[in-house]
Design a protein around this motif. Structure first.
Motif, PDB file in Angstrom:
ATOM      1  N   GLU A  66     -11.591   1.782  14.819  1.00  0.00           N
ATOM      2  CA  GLU A  66     -12.230   1.176  13.649  1.00  0.00           C
ATOM      3  C   GLU A  66     -11.529   1.555  12.350  1.00  0.00           C
ATOM      4  O   GLU A  66     -11.475   0.774  11.405  1.00  0.00           O
ATOM      5  N   ILE A  67     -10.967   2.756  12.308  1.00  0.00           N
ATOM      6  CA  ILE A  67     -10.247   3.190  11.110  1.00  0.00           C
ATOM      7  C   ILE A  67      -8.942   2.421  10.984  1.00  0.00           C
ATOM      8  O   ILE A  67      -8.557   1.997   9.888  1.00  0.00           O
ATOM      9  N   GLU A  68      -8.278   2.208  12.093  1.00  0.00           N
ATOM     10  CA  GLU A  68      -7.043   1.416  12.070  1.00  0.00           C
ATOM     11  C   GLU A  68      -7.336   0.008  11.547  1.00  0.00           C
ATOM     12  O   GLU A  68      -6.606  -0.529  10.720  1.00  0.00           O
ATOM     13  N   TYR A  69      -8.427  -0.576  12.005  1.00  0.00           N
ATOM     14  CA  TYR A  69      -8.810  -1.914  11.558  1.00  0.00           C
ATOM     15  C   TYR A  69      -9.119  -1.928  10.058  1.00  0.00           C
ATOM     16  O   TYR A  69      -8.638  -2.792   9.321  1.00  0.00           O
ATOM     17  N   THR A  70      -9.893  -0.958   9.582  1.00  0.00           N
ATOM     18  CA  THR A  70     -10.231  -0.937   8.158  1.00  0.00           C
ATOM     19  C   THR A  70      -9.010  -0.609   7.301  1.00  0.00           C
ATOM     20  O   THR A  70      -8.858  -1.161   6.216  1.00  0.00           O
ATOM     21  N   ASN A  71      -8.124   0.265   7.779  1.00  0.00           N
ATOM     22  CA  ASN A  71      -6.888   0.543   7.043  1.00  0.00           C
ATOM     23  C   ASN A  71      -6.072  -0.737   6.866  1.00  0.00           C
ATOM     24  O   ASN A  71      -5.539  -0.996   5.789  1.00  0.00           O
ATOM     25  N   ASN A  72      -5.987  -1.537   7.906  1.00  0.00           N
ATOM     26  CA  ASN A  72      -5.244  -2.793   7.814  1.00  0.00           C
ATOM     27  C   ASN A  72      -5.888  -3.750   6.815  1.00  0.00           C
ATOM     28  O   ASN A  72      -5.185  -4.432   6.068  1.00  0.00           O
ATOM     29  N   LEU A  73      -7.211  -3.798   6.785  1.00  0.00           N
ATOM     30  CA  LEU A  73      -7.909  -4.629   5.795  1.00  0.00           C
ATOM     31  C   LEU A  73      -7.583  -4.168   4.377  1.00  0.00           C
ATOM     32  O   LEU A  73      -7.286  -4.981   3.499  1.00  0.00           O
ATOM     33  N   TYR A 128      -2.055  -7.924  -1.424  1.00  0.00           N
ATOM     34  CA  TYR A 128      -2.223  -9.270  -1.968  1.00  0.00           C
ATOM     35  C   TYR A 128      -2.357  -9.233  -3.491  1.00  0.00           C
ATOM     36  O   TYR A 128      -1.782 -10.055  -4.193  1.00  0.00           O
ATOM     37  N   TYR A 129      -3.112  -8.277  -3.993  1.00  0.00           N
ATOM     38  CA  TYR A 129      -3.329  -8.182  -5.439  1.00  0.00           C
ATOM     39  C   TYR A 129      -2.268  -7.348  -6.149  1.00  0.00           C
ATOM     40  O   TYR A 129      -2.352  -7.144  -7.364  1.00  0.00           O
ATOM     41  N   GLY A 130      -1.278  -6.859  -5.412  1.00  0.00           N
ATOM     42  CA  GLY A 130      -0.172  -6.137  -6.024  1.00  0.00           C
ATOM     43  C   GLY A 130      -0.515  -4.734  -6.491  1.00  0.00           C
ATOM     44  O   GLY A 130       0.158  -4.189  -7.358  1.00  0.00           O
ATOM     45  N   HIS A 131      -1.555  -4.137  -5.904  1.00  0.00           N
ATOM     46  CA  HIS A 131      -1.925  -2.765  -6.269  1.00  0.00           C
ATOM     47  C   HIS A 131      -1.024  -1.776  -5.538  1.00  0.00           C
ATOM     48  O   HIS A 131      -0.825  -1.879  -4.328  1.00  0.00           O
ATOM     49  N   HIS A 132      -0.512  -0.813  -6.280  1.00  0.00           N
ATOM     50  CA  HIS A 132       0.285   0.251  -5.664  1.00  0.00           C
ATOM     51  C   HIS A 132      -0.670   1.163  -4.892  1.00  0.00           C
ATOM     52  O   HIS A 132      -1.723   1.540  -5.393  1.00  0.00           O
ATOM     53  N   HIS A 133      -0.293   1.492  -3.668  1.00  0.00           N
ATOM     54  CA  HIS A 133      -1.133   2.368  -2.851  1.00  0.00           C
ATOM     55  C   HIS A 133      -0.267   3.099  -1.835  1.00  0.00           C
ATOM     56  O   HIS A 133       0.902   2.761  -1.635  1.00  0.00           O
ATOM     57  N   SER A 134      -0.864   4.093  -1.201  1.00  0.00           N
ATOM     58  CA  SER A 134      -0.168   4.866  -0.167  1.00  0.00           C
ATOM     59  C   SER A 134      -0.847   4.738   1.187  1.00  0.00           C
ATOM     60  O   SER A 134      -0.576   5.515   2.097  1.00  0.00           O
ATOM     61  N   VAL A 135      -1.742   3.759   1.331  1.00  0.00           N
ATOM     62  CA  VAL A 135      -2.455   3.568   2.592  1.00  0.00           C
ATOM     63  C   VAL A 135      -1.451   3.148   3.662  1.00  0.00           C
ATOM     64  O   VAL A 135      -0.607   2.290   3.423  1.00  0.00           O
ATOM     65  N   ARG A 136      -1.556   3.765   4.828  1.00  0.00           N
ATOM     66  CA  ARG A 136      -0.644   3.470   5.936  1.00  0.00           C
ATOM     67  C   ARG A 136      -1.409   2.883   7.114  1.00  0.00           C
ATOM     68  O   ARG A 136      -2.597   3.152   7.279  1.00  0.00           O
ATOM     69  N   LYS A 137      -0.696   2.121   7.902  1.00  0.00           N
ATOM     70  CA  LYS A 137      -1.288   1.590   9.127  1.00  0.00           C
ATOM     71  C   LYS A 137      -1.397   2.740  10.116  1.00  0.00           C
ATOM     72  O   LYS A 137      -0.409   3.175  10.688  1.00  0.00           O
ATOM     73  N   SER A 138      -2.581   3.246  10.247  1.00  0.00           N
ATOM     74  CA  SER A 138      -2.825   4.341  11.183  1.00  0.00           C
ATOM     75  C   SER A 138      -4.296   4.322  11.575  1.00  0.00           C
ATOM     76  O   SER A 138      -5.085   3.575  11.017  1.00  0.00           O
ATOM     77  N   SER A 139      -4.635   5.177  12.500  1.00  0.00           N
ATOM     78  CA  SER A 139      -6.028   5.256  12.943  1.00  0.00           C
ATOM     79  C   SER A 139      -6.737   6.457  12.323  1.00  0.00           C
ATOM     80  O   SER A 139      -7.765   6.895  12.821  1.00  0.00           O
ATOM     81  N   GLU A 145      -8.864   6.877   1.299  1.00  0.00           N
ATOM     82  CA  GLU A 145      -9.975   7.071   0.377  1.00  0.00           C
ATOM     83  C   GLU A 145      -9.628   6.527  -1.012  1.00  0.00           C
ATOM     84  O   GLU A 145     -10.443   5.834  -1.637  1.00  0.00           O
ATOM     85  N   GLU A 146      -8.415   6.806  -1.476  1.00  0.00           N
ATOM     86  CA  GLU A 146      -7.980   6.294  -2.775  1.00  0.00           C
ATOM     87  C   GLU A 146      -7.907   4.764  -2.767  1.00  0.00           C
ATOM     88  O   GLU A 146      -8.274   4.113  -3.748  1.00  0.00           O
ATOM     89  N   GLY A 147      -7.455   4.190  -1.659  1.00  0.00           N
ATOM     90  CA  GLY A 147      -7.421   2.732  -1.526  1.00  0.00           C
ATOM     91  C   GLY A 147      -8.813   2.128  -1.567  1.00  0.00           C
ATOM     92  O   GLY A 147      -9.038   1.089  -2.196  1.00  0.00           O
ATOM     93  N   VAL A 148      -9.762   2.783  -0.916  1.00  0.00           N
ATOM     94  CA  VAL A 148     -11.155   2.314  -0.926  1.00  0.00           C
ATOM     95  C   VAL A 148     -11.705   2.357  -2.347  1.00  0.00           C
ATOM     96  O   VAL A 148     -12.388   1.424  -2.788  1.00  0.00           O
ATOM     97  N   ILE A 149     -11.402   3.406  -3.086  1.00  0.00           N
ATOM     98  CA  ILE A 149     -11.877   3.513  -4.473  1.00  0.00           C
ATOM     99  C   ILE A 149     -11.315   2.364  -5.315  1.00  0.00           C
ATOM    100  O   ILE A 149     -12.049   1.747  -6.096  1.00  0.00           O
ATOM    101  N   ILE A 150     -10.038   2.047  -5.133  1.00  0.00           N
ATOM    102  CA  ILE A 150      -9.450   0.916  -5.862  1.00  0.00           C
ATOM    103  C   ILE A 150     -10.204  -0.368  -5.528  1.00  0.00           C
ATOM    104  O   ILE A 150     -10.552  -1.150  -6.418  1.00  0.00           O
ATOM    105  N   LEU A 151     -10.470  -0.588  -4.241  1.00  0.00           N
ATOM    106  CA  LEU A 151     -11.200  -1.798  -3.835  1.00  0.00           C
ATOM    107  C   LEU A 151     -12.608  -1.813  -4.413  1.00  0.00           C
ATOM    108  O   LEU A 151     -13.077  -2.846  -4.897  1.00  0.00           O
ATOM    109  N   GLN A 152     -13.297  -0.690  -4.344  1.00  0.00           N
ATOM    110  CA  GLN A 152     -14.661  -0.636  -4.865  1.00  0.00           C
ATOM    111  C   GLN A 152     -14.678  -0.947  -6.363  1.00  0.00           C
ATOM    112  O   GLN A 152     -15.568  -1.657  -6.836  1.00  0.00           O
ATOM    113  N   GLU A 153     -13.699  -0.437  -7.092  1.00  0.00           N
ATOM    114  CA  GLU A 153     -13.617  -0.761  -8.521  1.00  0.00           C
ATOM    115  C   GLU A 153     -13.323  -2.239  -8.722  1.00  0.00           C
ATOM    116  O   GLU A 153     -13.907  -2.882  -9.590  1.00  0.00           O
TER     117      GLU A 153
END
Length: 107
Positions: A37-44, A51-62, A69-77
């Protein structure tokens, strides 16, 4: 060929795939967790942030890392959701809606 096939499968069998993916996620999803489930959410997260051109360090992993967590915060904002860094039901549903909008899925 693999990419085209995967896109075809996602667009023609969307409901089946979505139900399968949704069925194994337990909320909240947070740092330190790992699994399919983490791998799936990381890919999302990656798809939406890219797509929105945000710089991030999220990797495809499980693994739900600090970068996830930082990527989720960007999305939540982005979604005007109180930023917690955890994926709850509201954040997850908003991620799916955004993904569907980006990739032109029809419900």
């Amino acid at each position: 060929f693999v990419i085209l096939y995967d896109e075809f499968k996602l667009t023609t069998d969307k409901r089946e795939i979505r139900e399968k993916q949704d069925s194994f996620i337990t909320f909240p999803v947070s740092r330190g967790m790992s699994g399919e489930e983490i791998e799936y959410t990381n890919n999302l997260i990656i798809d939406i942030l890219d797509y929105y051109g945000h710089h991030h360090s999220v990797r495809k992993s499980s693994y739900f890392s600090e970068a996830t967590e930082e990527g989720v915060i960007i999305l939540q904002e982005l979604f005007n959701i109180t930023p917690t860094g955890e994926i709850d039901e509201i954040t997850y549903e908003r991620m799916l809606i955004e993904r569907d909008s980006i990739f032109n899925f029809k419900t």
